[in-house]
Design a protein around this motif. Structure first.
Motif, PDB file in Angstrom:
ATOM      1  N   ALA A 200       0.845  -1.203   0.000  1.00 23.82           N
ATOM      2  CA  ALA A 200       0.000   0.000   0.000  1.00 23.82           C
ATOM      3  C   ALA A 200       0.882   1.256   0.000  1.00 23.82           C
ATOM      4  N   GLY A 201       1.961   1.225   0.766  1.00 25.96           N
ATOM      5  CA  GLY A 201       2.880   2.369   0.782  1.00 25.96           C
ATOM      6  C   GLY A 201       3.557   2.557  -0.561  1.00 25.96           C
ATOM      7  N   TYR A 202       3.770   1.445  -1.269  1.00 23.40           N
ATOM      8  CA  TYR A 202       4.431   1.530  -2.573  1.00 23.40           C
ATOM      9  C   TYR A 202       3.600   2.350  -3.568  1.00 23.40           C
ATOM     10  N   ALA A 203       2.293   2.348  -3.392  1.00 25.98           N
ATOM     11  CA  ALA A 203       1.454   3.148  -4.298  1.00 25.98           C
ATOM     12  C   ALA A 203       1.887   4.609  -4.273  1.00 25.98           C
ATOM     13  N   GLU A 204       2.307   5.082  -3.096  1.00 26.46           N
ATOM     14  CA  GLU A 204       2.739   6.482  -2.993  1.00 26.46           C
ATOM     15  C   GLU A 204       4.103   6.681  -3.664  1.00 26.46           C
ATOM     16  N   VAL A 205       4.927   5.641  -3.670  1.00 26.75           N
ATOM     17  CA  VAL A 205       6.204   5.727  -4.395  1.00 26.75           C
ATOM     18  C   VAL A 205       5.919   5.866  -5.894  1.00 26.75           C
ATOM     19  N   ALA A 206       5.059   4.973  -6.395  1.00 28.32           N
ATOM     20  CA  ALA A 206       4.703   5.024  -7.819  1.00 28.32           C
ATOM     21  C   ALA A 206       4.086   6.379  -8.168  1.00 28.32           C
ATOM     22  N   LYS A 207       3.359   6.944  -7.201  1.00 25.97           N
ATOM     23  CA  LYS A 207       2.702   8.236  -7.443  1.00 25.97           C
ATOM     24  C   LYS A 207       3.704   9.307  -7.870  1.00 25.97           C
ATOM     25  N   TYR A 208       4.891   9.324  -7.230  1.00 23.53           N
ATOM     26  CA  TYR A 208       5.860  10.380  -7.579  1.00 23.53           C
ATOM     27  C   TYR A 208       6.314  10.247  -9.024  1.00 23.53           C
ATOM     28  N   GLY A 209       6.470   9.008  -9.506  1.00 23.53           N
ATOM     29  CA  GLY A 209       6.813   8.816 -10.905  1.00 23.53           C
ATOM     30  C   GLY A 209       5.665   9.253 -11.793  1.00 23.53           C
ATOM     31  N   LEU A 282     -10.008  -1.542   2.648  1.00 29.85           N
ATOM     32  CA  LEU A 282      -9.263  -0.776   1.644  1.00 29.85           C
ATOM     33  C   LEU A 282      -8.290   0.160   2.369  1.00 29.85           C
ATOM     34  N   LEU A 283      -7.011  -0.152   2.297  1.00 28.76           N
ATOM     35  CA  LEU A 283      -6.010   0.715   2.932  1.00 28.76           C
ATOM     36  C   LEU A 283      -5.841   1.981   2.089  1.00 28.76           C
ATOM     37  N   HIS A 284      -5.306   3.026   2.729  1.00 24.55           N
ATOM     38  CA  HIS A 284      -5.172   4.306   2.037  1.00 24.55           C
ATOM     39  C   HIS A 284      -4.405   4.161   0.714  1.00 24.55           C
ATOM     40  N   GLY A 285      -3.259   3.500   0.776  1.00 26.42           N
ATOM     41  CA  GLY A 285      -2.440   3.359  -0.436  1.00 26.42           C
ATOM     42  C   GLY A 285      -3.154   2.546  -1.510  1.00 26.42           C
ATOM     43  N   GLU A 286      -3.949   1.566  -1.089  1.00 25.15           N
ATOM     44  CA  GLU A 286      -4.719   0.778  -2.057  1.00 25.15           C
ATOM     45  C   GLU A 286      -5.755   1.668  -2.749  1.00 25.15           C
ATOM     46  N   ALA A 287      -6.383   2.531  -1.959  1.00 24.47           N
ATOM     47  CA  ALA A 287      -7.359   3.457  -2.535  1.00 24.47           C
ATOM     48  C   ALA A 287      -6.668   4.414  -3.505  1.00 24.47           C
ATOM     49  N   VAL A 288      -5.471   4.848  -3.154  1.00 20.66           N
ATOM     50  CA  VAL A 288      -4.713   5.758  -4.031  1.00 20.66           C
ATOM     51  C   VAL A 288      -4.346   5.038  -5.328  1.00 20.66           C
ATOM     52  N   SER A 289      -4.020   3.748  -5.224  1.00 21.89           N
ATOM     53  CA  SER A 289      -3.685   2.982  -6.424  1.00 21.89           C
ATOM     54  C   SER A 289      -4.875   2.966  -7.394  1.00 21.89           C
ATOM     55  N   ILE A 290      -6.048   2.638  -6.878  1.00 23.49           N
ATOM     56  CA  ILE A 290      -7.240   2.639  -7.741  1.00 23.49           C
ATOM     57  C   ILE A 290      -7.502   4.064  -8.243  1.00 23.49           C
ATOM     58  N   GLY A 291      -7.359   5.028  -7.347  1.00 21.21           N
ATOM     59  CA  GLY A 291      -7.617   6.426  -7.708  1.00 21.21           C
ATOM     60  C   GLY A 291      -6.687   6.911  -8.813  1.00 21.21           C
TER      61      GLY A 291
END
Ligand code: NAD
Length: 386
Positions: A200-209, A282-291
């Protein structure tokens, strides 16, 4: 040393794959360092003694983190001759509440924390937000050192100074900007984190890219396994993420402009998270991934980016094991109108107009104001069925 090309934003000394990195957050008089590397909790006493000689430390942590990492931190403070006290809260979002704030603030006061002392937030984003906010208000402000122990908190919540608690009326509605004086991200602490939390935290890493650095995203497509396992370029990934966040925060500390880019995937994601009751569903990072997948798909729909970009974003997050579709959320969700109501309630809505972070391509996100609500609704209706 990995032979994988490293992200553009981080310089990697050759031959020292796990050497600590330092990222500076340039905020004038409130500038601070983020130290990133394996094992840094074991030397946190030395860093704190150098930063604030003679200060005492009030550790704030949660029960899970205390079990795994508190002993090491206490030993490190002891070894550096630093006096400390400890407040331990229950793990989970429930502690980001008025009751949690009371427990921490009263704990700090009982420990006779003075303004020259330091609060040490040892834990994930919950502890960081809660302890940071308590530090902001106890004695009208005590400095805080953030020692994030989840991937999400290492790459996102510990940097940038947003602190706060939830109100019964919504998340993060009571808070303050309170920049830390130091962030210590021990990448080895992530070894004890449950795999789902790590992803879930990795979604935020991918977000920066996805939001601002196509080269970083391309690097992540090859490097993600090692980042998650810890065998590879975890330090580089955290450093690249922190550098990306630090640059945005330095440009726009209090989110009047560019900082909103960090909300890529968060408007759709927040509605889904709220719809799932901010629960383990649904963890925060999981929601961000879908978002983020929805933000790219919607951008493609509007002709802003190519369909290939949207597919590329989704494929990567899927490969990592993150949910990417609304249908991936287990259990019931509100209907489309219910989701639209949640979107409209989101704090990223300004004067009734929908504000979204959309993208002209991978690494090319922008703030779109006055997004047509009817078109978002039609898109969501379709995506719910997909
Ligand atoms: P969290 O703090 O709840 O941690 C997740 C779980 O992992 C908890 O059960 C915790 O006890 C446990 N844990 C933490 N570190 C561990 C470790 N090393 N080993 C084993 N277990 C460990 O969740 P999170 O995802 O880190 O943070 C979420 C919070 O961050 C939310 O409240 C969100 O609003 C906030 N947030 C804040 C910002 C900001 O800018 N301030 C940004 C993003 C998110």
């Amino acid at each position: 040393m990995s032979s994988v090309a490293t992200p553009s934003s981080v310089s990697v000394p050759q031959g020292s794959p796990a050497a600590p990195r330092t990222v500076r957050v340039e905020l004038g008089a409130r500038a601070y360092d983020i130290a990133i590397g394996p094992g840094l909790l074991g030397e946190i006493g030395t860093r704190i003694a150098a930063l604030r000689p003679g200060a005492r430390v009030a550790i704030v942590t949660d029960q899970n983190v205390a079990l795994q990492h508190l002993g090491m931190v206490e030993a490190a403070l002891d070894a550096a001759g630093i006096g400390f006290s400890t407040v331990i809260v229950a793990p989970g979002e429930g502690s980001k509440s008025y009751a949690g704030l009371q427990q921490v603030a009263e704990g700090l006061i009982a420990a006779r924390v003075e303004r020259r002392d330091l609060v040490l937030a040892l834990g994930g984003g919950v502890v960081g937000d809660l302890a940071g906010f308590a530090a902001a208000v106890v004695r009208r402000g005590v400095d805080v050192v953030q020692a994030p122990t989840t991937l999400l908190s290492q790459v996102d919540s510990s940097v940038g100074g947003k602190t706060g608690i939830n109100s019964p009326q919504g998340k993060n509605l009571v808070g303050a900007f309170h920049q830390p004086v130091l962030v210590v991200a021990d990448t080895a602490a992530l070894d004890t984190l449950p795999a789902r939390e790590l992803r879930a935290g990795y979604a935020e890493v991918a977000k920066y890219g996805l939001l601002g650095d196509e080269k970083l995203f391309g690097w992540l497509e090859g490097a993600w396994r090692g980042i998650l396992s810890g065998d590879g370029d975890r330090v580089e990934a955290v450093a690249a993420s922190c550098a990306a966040k630090a640059a945005i925060v330095a440009r726009d500390e209090t989110e009047t402009g560019d900082r909103a880019l960090l909300n890529l995937g968060h408007t759709f994601g927040h509605a889904l998270e709220a719809g799932a009751g901010f629960s383990q569903r649904l963890l925060h990072g999981e929601a961000v991934s879908i978002g983020m997948c929805l933000a790219f798909a919607y951008s493609a729909r509007l002709g802003l980016c190519s369909g290939q970009d949207a597919v590329r974003a989704q494929r990567h997050l899927e490969a990592v094991g993150l949910p990417t579709r609304i249908a991936d959320v287990p259990g019931e969700l509100p209907d489309t109108d219910g989701l639209m109501t949640l979107i409209a309630q989101d704090k990223k809505v300004s004067r009734g107009a929908l504000t979204f972070i959309l993208a002209r391509g991978i690494g090319a996100a922008f703030v779109a104001k006055d997004v047509d609500a009817a078109s978002v609704r039609a898109f969501l209706e379709e995506m719910r069925a997909a």
